[in-house]
Design an enzyme around this catalytic site. Structure first.
Site, PDB file in Angstrom:
ATOM      1  CG  ASN A  41      34.019  60.695  44.019  1.00  0.00           C
ATOM      2  OD1 ASN A  41      35.006  60.043  44.327  1.00  0.00           O
ATOM      3  ND2 ASN A  41      33.686  60.917  42.771  1.00  0.00           N
ATOM      4  CD  GLU A  86      32.401  65.561  43.933  1.00  0.00           C
ATOM      5  OE1 GLU A  86      31.434  66.283  43.594  1.00  0.00           O
ATOM      6  OE2 GLU A  86      33.029  64.845  43.143  1.00  0.00           O
ATOM      7  CB  CYS A 134      38.866  60.352  45.438  1.00  0.00           C
ATOM      8  SG  CYS A 134      39.465  61.905  44.736  1.00  0.00           S
ATOM      9  CD  GLU A 164      39.428  56.648  42.962  1.00  0.00           C
ATOM     10  OE1 GLU A 164      39.481  56.721  41.723  1.00  0.00           O
ATOM     11  OE2 GLU A 164      38.970  57.561  43.667  1.00  0.00           O
TER      12      GLU A 164
END
Length: 63
Positions: A8, A10, A19, A21
């Site tokens: 991730n 952020e 994210c 993924e």
């Protein structure tokens, strides 16, 4: 078989957060990988960890 990892990323602007993924799928695409056998998601949570809607869309979209 190629194993790729993502994380991730952020920042204060939540809309610009990426994210793990999507990070991994985009990295794979940059490396020329277009076919996935599996996508595993891990977490330190004891609850089921599922991908967000954006990650589901990216992982299911035609490459």
């Amino acid at each position: 078989m190629l194993h790729l990892y993502g994380c991730n990323v952020e920042i204060a602007s939540y809309g610009l957060t990426i994210c793990a993924e999507r990070n991994t799928v985009f990295y794979a695409a940059a490396c020329g990988c277009r076919h996935f056998v599996a996508l595993a998601i891990t977490s330190d949570s004891k609850d089921l960890t599922a991908p967000c809607g954006a990650c589901r869309q990216v992982s299911r979209s035609p490459k």
